[in-house]
Design a protein around this motif. Structure first.
Motif, PDB file in Angstrom:
ATOM      1  N   PRO A   6       0.910  -1.326  -0.173  1.00  0.00           N
ATOM      2  CA  PRO A   6      -0.009  -0.063  -0.018  1.00  0.00           C
ATOM      3  C   PRO A   6       0.858   1.162  -0.163  1.00  0.00           C
ATOM      4  CG  PRO A   6      -0.733  -1.719   1.762  1.00  0.00           C
ATOM      5  CD  PRO A   6       0.625  -2.193   1.199  1.00  0.00           C
ATOM      6  N   ALA A 142      -6.646  -0.064  -0.973  1.00  0.00           N
ATOM      7  CA  ALA A 142      -6.094   0.613   0.019  1.00  0.00           C
ATOM      8  C   ALA A 142      -5.974   2.021  -0.311  1.00  0.00           C
ATOM      9  CB  ALA A 142      -4.571   0.238   0.683  1.00  0.00           C
ATOM     10  N   THR A 143      -5.901   2.131  -1.841  1.00  0.00           N
ATOM     11  CA  THR A 143      -5.561   3.808  -2.437  1.00  0.00           C
ATOM     12  C   THR A 143      -6.854   4.186  -3.275  1.00  0.00           C
ATOM     13  OG1 THR A 143      -4.428   2.693  -4.198  1.00  0.00           O
ATOM     14  CG2 THR A 143      -3.250   3.510  -2.417  1.00  0.00           C
ATOM     15  N   ARG A 144      -7.933   3.468  -2.878  1.00  0.00           N
ATOM     16  CA  ARG A 144      -9.235   3.716  -3.587  1.00  0.00           C
ATOM     17  C   ARG A 144      -9.791   5.233  -3.486  1.00  0.00           C
ATOM     18  NH1 ARG A 144     -13.004  -0.025  -1.149  1.00  0.00           N
ATOM     19  NH2 ARG A 144     -12.322  -1.749  -2.839  1.00  0.00           N
ATOM     20  N   ARG A 146      -8.074   8.030  -3.015  1.00  0.00           N
ATOM     21  CA  ARG A 146      -7.132   8.725  -3.809  1.00  0.00           C
ATOM     22  C   ARG A 146      -7.421   8.294  -5.357  1.00  0.00           C
ATOM     23  NH1 ARG A 146      -0.911   7.990  -1.958  1.00  0.00           N
ATOM     24  NH2 ARG A 146      -2.199   7.689  -0.188  1.00  0.00           N
ATOM     25  N   SER A 205      -1.585  -1.530  -7.853  1.00  0.00           N
ATOM     26  CA  SER A 205      -1.981  -1.547  -6.458  1.00  0.00           C
ATOM     27  C   SER A 205      -2.696  -2.911  -6.153  1.00  0.00           C
ATOM     28  CB  SER A 205      -3.059  -0.498  -6.365  1.00  0.00           C
ATOM     29  OG  SER A 205      -3.996  -0.468  -7.052  1.00  0.00           O
ATOM     30  N   ASP A 289      -8.861   7.123   2.382  1.00  0.00           N
ATOM     31  CA  ASP A 289      -7.872   5.908   2.337  1.00  0.00           C
ATOM     32  C   ASP A 289      -7.413   6.024   3.898  1.00  0.00           C
ATOM     33  OD1 ASP A 289      -8.123   5.581  -0.163  1.00  0.00           O
ATOM     34  OD2 ASP A 289      -6.302   6.720  -0.704  1.00  0.00           O
ATOM     35  N   ARG A 290      -7.615   6.976   4.611  1.00  0.00           N
ATOM     36  CA  ARG A 290      -7.161   7.034   6.191  1.00  0.00           C
ATOM     37  C   ARG A 290      -8.074   6.405   7.051  1.00  0.00           C
ATOM     38  NH1 ARG A 290      -2.641   9.467   7.647  1.00  0.00           N
ATOM     39  NH2 ARG A 290      -1.407  10.440   6.089  1.00  0.00           N
ATOM     40  N   ALA A 340     -16.755   5.231  -3.002  1.00  0.00           N
ATOM     41  CA  ALA A 340     -16.075   4.112  -2.055  1.00  0.00           C
ATOM     42  C   ALA A 340     -16.922   3.546  -0.967  1.00  0.00           C
ATOM     43  CB  ALA A 340     -15.125   5.079  -1.248  1.00  0.00           C
ATOM     44  N   VAL A 419      -8.044   0.267   4.999  1.00  0.00           N
ATOM     45  CA  VAL A 419      -7.642   1.757   4.774  1.00  0.00           C
ATOM     46  C   VAL A 419      -6.436   1.756   5.421  1.00  0.00           C
ATOM     47  CG1 VAL A 419     -10.050   2.502   5.223  1.00  0.00           C
ATOM     48  CG2 VAL A 419      -8.692   2.184   7.096  1.00  0.00           C
TER      49      VAL A 419
END
Length: 422
Positions: A6, A142-144, A146, A205, A289-290, A340, A419
């Motif tokens: 990630p 995990a970077t969805r 973004r 990714s 993502d966080r 998301a 995330v």
């Protein structure tokens, strides 16, 4: 499933470099959807009404009917994204959008005008927007957030560039020729998309194609989603932004007349709106993502509610500027948060069918909003006078969504909330 490696917070440049073809395809698909969006079609409203001898009410009704029909079509056609690759669907949709532009360029009868608007709304606002969102949500985990925010830059680019170019074009050529140019521009995207997605499976990714499960570890189908209370608790949230956001642009002349503002001065605020919206879209992707979509969906309606309160109470263009900046906070999140959420809560195996229904509801909202607010205006309540009630609607929709999501949140296992943690 988690990303094998990630991207760490702040590692934006490596993320862009490693996934450039896929992200670029998302931006290009989003940009090309512009030819079926309200902001683009509305550029030709005066010419269309003059050519076909339509009143404002008749043009609005025609537009609403065609848009509603396109929403219905999305329910049935949208799930094809679960069976075919983006590469194939993007090309097919570009071809259909090209035909739509050519139909608008050559329409000589009102019946063909209805067909043209339907095809533009279905292929442009419907399928192209749907494809861009589903691709990002499925390709990235995990970077969805973004990825969704970067892909959405295509919408912003379209809104920033195309009105300037085509309004200038109206001064030097017939409006029908401009639709021919739009058709050529759409055709030109096909070889670019084919090259960008020539090795399509998943971006770097995700190391292997594997659908991600949603609540309770299930791969939710659209039928199962419709039998669960979560979806119905979110319907008012889905309808609100496209309904009343479209109405805000649709009635901007009426709004400035009632407020006593200069239309030129009001339109001059649009670059400020665009800047805030773009910044919010990028930031919302990082935040998603966080912390995941569950927390963000609970506050998603607040900027919309506050914006309509502020616009309704505003007495000066400075007040309008503040309202539009707050409204941009909501529209900036609109490109990332809902998509998301569907992927996180319902999984990605049937994401195309699920997102297609959500898109159809949003398209339906964009048809209902201008008509509903226009009807209330005819009853004697001007649009600014409706804004407090609209703000209350957003608070209701947000509260209902927050309660519903809280009730089902426990069924989303911690291991499945993929995330980035700081």
């Amino acid at each position: 499933m988690s990303d094998p490696a990630p991207a760490a917070p702040g590692a934006t440049l490596p993320f862009l470099r490693d996934n450039a073809p896929f992200l670029s395809a998302g931006v290009l698909i989003s940009f090309t959807s512009s030819y079926g969006q309200t902001f683009f079609i509305a550029l030709f409203a005066a010419q269309i009404m003059a050519t076909f001898s339509l009143t404002d009410g008749q043009w609005g009704l025609l537009y609403a009917v065609a848009t509603t029909a396109s929403a219905a079509a999305m329910v049935f056609v949208g799930p094809v994204t679960d069976r075919l690759r983006v590469r194939q669907l993007a090309v097919a949709t570009c071809v259909l959008l090209t035909l739509a532009c050519l139909t608008m360029a050559g329409a000589g009868h009102a019946a063909l005008l209805v067909l043209a608007v339907f095809l533009l709304r279905f292929a442009g606002q419907g399928m192209m927007s749907h494809l861009a969102a589903v691709a990002m949500a499925r390709w990235f985990v995990a970077t969805r957030g973004r990825a969704l925010s970067i892909s959405a830059m295509g919408f912003a680019l379209g809104q920033a560039i195309l009105p300037i170019l085509f309004v200038a074009g109206l001064g030097v050529m017939d409006w029908r020729w401009l639709w021919g140019i739009a058709a050529l521009a759409t055709v030109a995207t096909i070889p670019v998309l084919l090259r960008l997605l020539r090795a399509e499976r998943t971006p770097q990714s995700i190391a292997r194609e594997q659908p991600i499960a949603g609540m309770s570890g299930r791969h939710w189908t659209r039928g199962a989603m419709l039998r669960h209370p979560l979806f119905w608790g979110l319907v008012p949230l889905l309808l609100g932004p496209p309904a009343f956001g479209t109405a805000l642009w649709f009635h901007q002349v009426h709004l400035t007349v009632v407020k006593g503002w200069s239309l030129t001065g009001y339109v001059a605020l649009m670059p400020l709106f665009t800047v805030v919206s773009v910044a919010t879209t990028l930031l919302s992707g990082v935040v998603l993502d966080r912390i995941g979509s569950a927390r963000m969906i609970k506050v998603y309606m607040l900027p919309f509610a506050l914006a309509f309160f502020l616009m309704g109470w505003a007495e000066t263009l400075a007040g309008a500027a503040l309202a539009l900046c707050v409204f941009a906070l909501g529209t900036g999140s609109q490109a990332t948060v809902p998509t998301a959420f569907w992927a996180e809560f319902y999984g990605t195996r049937h994401l195309g069918a699920i997102k297609a229904l959500a898109t159809a509801i949003m398209v339906l909202g964009s048809a209902i909003g201008p008509g509903l607010t226009g009807w209330v205006i005819d009853l004697g309540v001007d649009f600014p006078g409706q804004m407090t009630a609209i703000g209350v609607y957003f608070l209701f929709a947000g509260g209902l969504a927050a309660v519903t999501v809280t009730r089902v949140r426990a069924s989303l296992a911690a291991a499945e909330i993929d995330v980035i943690r700081p």
